[in-house]
Design an enzyme around this catalytic site. Structure first.
Site, PDB file in Angstrom:
ATOM      1  CD  GLU A   1       8.553  -8.770   6.484  1.00  0.00           C
ATOM      2  OE1 GLU A   1       9.113  -7.832   6.610  1.00  0.00           O
ATOM      3  OE2 GLU A   1       7.655  -8.196   5.604  1.00  0.00           O
TER       4      GLU A   1
ATOM      5  NE  ARG B   1      10.987  -6.001   8.751  1.00  0.00           N
ATOM      6  CZ  ARG B   1       9.847  -5.244   9.365  1.00  0.00           C
ATOM      7  NH1 ARG B   1       9.979  -5.212  10.532  1.00  0.00           N
ATOM      8  NH2 ARG B   1       8.122  -5.561   8.418  1.00  0.00           N
TER       9      ARG B   1
ATOM     10  CG  ASP C   1       6.293  -3.293  -2.954  1.00  0.00           C
ATOM     11  OD1 ASP C   1       6.750  -4.711  -3.004  1.00  0.00           O
ATOM     12  OD2 ASP C   1       5.414  -2.648  -2.173  1.00  0.00           O
TER      13      ASP C   1
ATOM     14  CD  GLU D   1       6.059   2.151   3.268  1.00  0.00           C
ATOM     15  OE1 GLU D   1       5.838   2.525   2.616  1.00  0.00           O
ATOM     16  OE2 GLU D   1       6.454   1.162   2.631  1.00  0.00           O
TER      17      GLU D   1
ATOM     18  CB  THR E   1      13.123  -2.796  -0.153  1.00  0.00           C
ATOM     19  OG1 THR E   1      11.658  -2.709  -0.223  1.00  0.00           O
ATOM     20  CG2 THR E   1      12.188  -4.383   0.249  1.00  0.00           C
TER      21      THR E   1
HETATM   22  C1  DMJ Z   1       8.617  -2.791   5.020  1.00  0.00           C
HETATM   23  O1  DMJ Z   1       9.314  -3.083   5.679  1.00  0.00           O
HETATM   24  C2  DMJ Z   1      10.384  -2.097   3.829  1.00  0.00           C
HETATM   25  O2  DMJ Z   1       9.873  -1.474   3.176  1.00  0.00           O
HETATM   26  C3  DMJ Z   1       9.334  -3.797   2.751  1.00  0.00           C
HETATM   27  O3  DMJ Z   1       9.209  -3.613   1.760  1.00  0.00           O
HETATM   28  C4  DMJ Z   1       7.935  -2.896   2.626  1.00  0.00           C
HETATM   29  N1  DMJ Z   1       7.044  -2.171   4.246  1.00  0.00           N
HETATM   30  C5  DMJ Z   1       7.552  -1.922   4.531  1.00  0.00           C
HETATM   31  C6  DMJ Z   1       7.216  -0.716   5.118  1.00  0.00           C
HETATM   32  O4  DMJ Z   1       6.487   0.022   5.499  1.00  0.00           O
END
Ligand code: DMJ
Length: 639
Positions: free
Chosen positions: A263, A267, A397, A525, A611
């Site tokens: 995370e 982020r 994923d 998503e 992501t």
């Molecule tokens: C986000 O923090 C990112 O997309 C992560 O890869 C997966 N989950 C959340 C959003 O749903």
């Protein structure tokens, strides 16, 4: 105890009497029994398995099975938040695998750093000195080289202006109005965060206060760092300046908390990298390199596969999640570092970041893959799979996403990533892709995990063009079918927002069958896939679907002081979860804005999105080397 020598009693050896020897032996055998018994209390009795089972004993591949894996959601902020406190969920078994990601407070507390895998603690600690040394070396590198990075050279190597000719302003008035609406939503979300939660990680819009949580190890301002690039590309410059000023004056990286490596990387590292590349502001580069160095000790394991939790303080100690099977690391966590770490090397001049992720790549490339698939749990100690559960939703994923994006970000030179991605895709199609009786294409393990896996429409779409010639159209079709299924999960609900998990069994098609799967937490998503599919096909239905989502968000998630997730997408009278997730600002609103913009705003030839939707530039090595000699420390934005 004092032993007295008595007459007539043999005092052999230690000078003990027979009865004393007996007591001593009794004590010893008790101790041995105790130690042996303790093995059974280790997570999943992993030690016993290692001792008694042969290394090659491979459990069968399981796909989306509900019964064996615990319902832990790695990376799930609420779970993490609660878990990091050492909450009630320690060591509870998984039921449904999900991506390391985020959910809301409605769900059970499911993990705990307090429950960190005991068998992995010693190795982690044993390596602390190395961890510290590495940071010192790294800091030295940083000091010498970070300032040498040439922002001007980087700009010369972009094919197109980052913000397009006209900041992506669409020519037709309806699309423009829609884009303006999205911008207004961002401003509303931001203003409320600023008013009620400034400096904290996320806004609680119903109670009008901030939320800190434990996911970021004491780091603050997650919503600010996650928003920098969105504010910038939307032209919300006053807000962007506020955010930048906060980073400059208040983003304190000296923290002693326990953070999720995944995370923090997606982020904070992702957010700061994008902010730097878009604006050229040195502060973002300084902060991101400093933060990157704090993450390095997580890699000090026997295999170099990082653990999931790291102490950002000087100890650099790391742990595996307590809920993760047998002290394992999670594929979607250690497999979702590649893009950011390559850029950390670029900016700092320190090759260590690249070395760390290339080592992960090497191990994954070499290891035997059951049916060509990558299971979700790997031991950072032995480098073997710990379970054979596979998923392109939760837990797996973004590993797949980062393979294709590594290839694209390398200016299509990373052939290894390309090969690994297309082989994995082939295995996924053979083993996992299915069609429902109603004709909806889905991935088998979606049984318990839908929304997170909906990013895969976009992923398969952007990978289509570089696939084997005979597969290109097929991949594009598959991407469209998956995106269609995900849209169905939205359109079949009363709120027109999709549930967290949807199923294709017992007569259900793209709908949640369990009460506990019905929530929506402002996730991006599905909209992410609309955005990519729009760019790839220009089929107007994707913009239409995006607009339906905007209307639904406005109607059901907008409250007086921000946006909130909802607990049941099938109830027309909604109940709010009181959380404005930071990814709503970084991803959901950014993807919507891009969907209603011209394609030249962050053109895909030049940018890949991490992501968390933070755009990172394609690395054109030869071009950068050609221009690399030029030094500049100035600040110029990309407009
Ligand atoms: C986000 O923090 C990112 O997309 C992560 O890869 C997966 N989950 C959340 C959003 O749903």
């Amino acid at each position: 105890m004092v032993f007295r020598k008595l007459p007539g009693v043999s005092a052999s050896g230690m000078g003990l009497r027979l009865s004393q020897k007996f007591v001593f032996l009794l004590f010893l055998s008790g101790l041995v029994t105790l130690c042996f018994g303790a093995l059974f209390f280790l997570p999943d009795s992993v030690r016993l398995k290692r001792i008694f089972l042969s290394k090659n004993e491979n459990p069968a591949v399981t796909v989306g099975s509900d019964n064996e894996l615990s319902k832990k959601v790695p990376g799930d902020p609420e779970h993490l938040r609660a878990g990091l406190k050492g909450g009630e969920g320690a060591n509870v078994k998984l039921k449904v695998s999900r991506k390391p990601s985020v959910t809301h407070g409605a769900r059970t507390v499911e993990r705990s750093v307090g429950s960190r895998a005991q068998d992995e603690r010693s190795p982690a600690r044993a390596q602390e000195p190395a961890a510290r040394d590495e940071r010192v070396t790294s800091a030295a590198h940083n000091g010498e080289r970070a300032s040498a990075y040439s922002y001007e050279a980087f700009k010369k190597c972009l094919l197109k202006p980052a913000l397009g000719k006209n900041k992506g302003t669409p020519s037709d008035s309806e699309t423009l109005q829609r884009r303006e609406k999205v911008k207004e939503m961002m401003k509303f979300a931001w203003d409320n965060y600023k008013r009620y939660a400034w400096g904290q990680n996320e806004l609680r819009p119903l109670t009008r206060n901030g939320h800190i949580g434990n996911m970021f190890g004491g780091l603050r301002g997650a919503s600010i760092v996650d928003s920098l690039d969105t504010l910038y590309i939307m032209g919300l410059m006053e807000e962007y300046e506020e955010a930048k000023e906060w980073v400059q004056n208040n983003l304190n990286l000296i923290s002693n908390g326990e953070a999720s490596l995944f995370e923090v990387n997606i982020r904070y590292v992702g957010g700061l990298l994008s902010a730097y590349y878009l604006t050229g502001a040195e502060i973002f580069k300084q902060k991101v390199v400093e933060l990157g160095e704090k993450l390095l000790p997580a890699f000090n394991t026997p295999t170099g596969i990082p653990r999931g939790v790291i102490n950002l303080g000087s100890s650099g100690t790391s742990w595996s999640w307590g809920w993760a099977s047998a002290g394992s690391s999670i594929l979607a966590e250690f497999g979702t570092l590649h893009l950011e770490f390559l850029h950390l090397s670029q900016l700092s001049g320190n090759p260590l970041f690249t070395e760390k992720v290339m080592n992960i790549r090497k191990l994954l490339n070499k290891i035997e893959k059951p049916h060509g698939l990558y299971p979700n749990f790997l031991s950072p100690v032995s480098g073997n799979w710990v379970q054979h559960h596979v998923s392109i939703g939760g837990l797996g994923d973004s590993f797949y996403e980062y393979l294709i994006k590594s290839y694209l970000m390398s200016d299509k030179t990373d052939q290894e990533a390309k090969k690994m991605y297309y082989s994995a895709m082939e295995a996924i199609e053979t083993n996992l892709v299915q069609k429902s009786p109603g004709g909806l294409t889905y991935v088998a393990e979606w049984r318990g995990d839908g929304h997170l896996a909906c990013f895969s429409g976009g992923m398969i779409g952007i990978g289509a063009d570089d696939g084997p010639a005979e597969q290109k159209q097929h991949y594009l079709d598959l991407a469209a079918e998956i995106t269609h299924t995900c849209h169905e999960s939205y359109s079949r609900s009363a709120t027109k927002l999709g549930p967290e998990a949807f199923r294709f069994d017992a007569g259900a098609e793209a709908t949640a069958t369990r009460l506990s799967d019905r929530y929506y937490i402002l996730r991006p998503e599905v909209i992410e896939s609309y955005m990519y599919m729009w760019r790839l096909t220009h089929d107007p239905k994707y913009r239409q679907w995006g607009w339906e989502a905007v209307e639904a968000l406005e109607k059901h998630c907008r409250v007086d002081a921000g946006f909130s997730g909802i607990r049941d997408v099938y109830a027309s009278t909604v109940s709010h979860d009181n959380m404005q997730q930071s990814f709503f600002l970084s991803e959901t609103l950014k993807y919507l804005y891009l969907l209603f913009s011209d394609d030249d705003l962050l053109p895909l030839e030049d940018w890949v999105f991490n992501t968390e939707a933070h755009p990172l530039p394609v690395i054109r090595k030869t071009c950068l080397q050609e221009h690399g000699a030029k030094q500049d420390h100035g600040q110029t934005d990309l407009e």
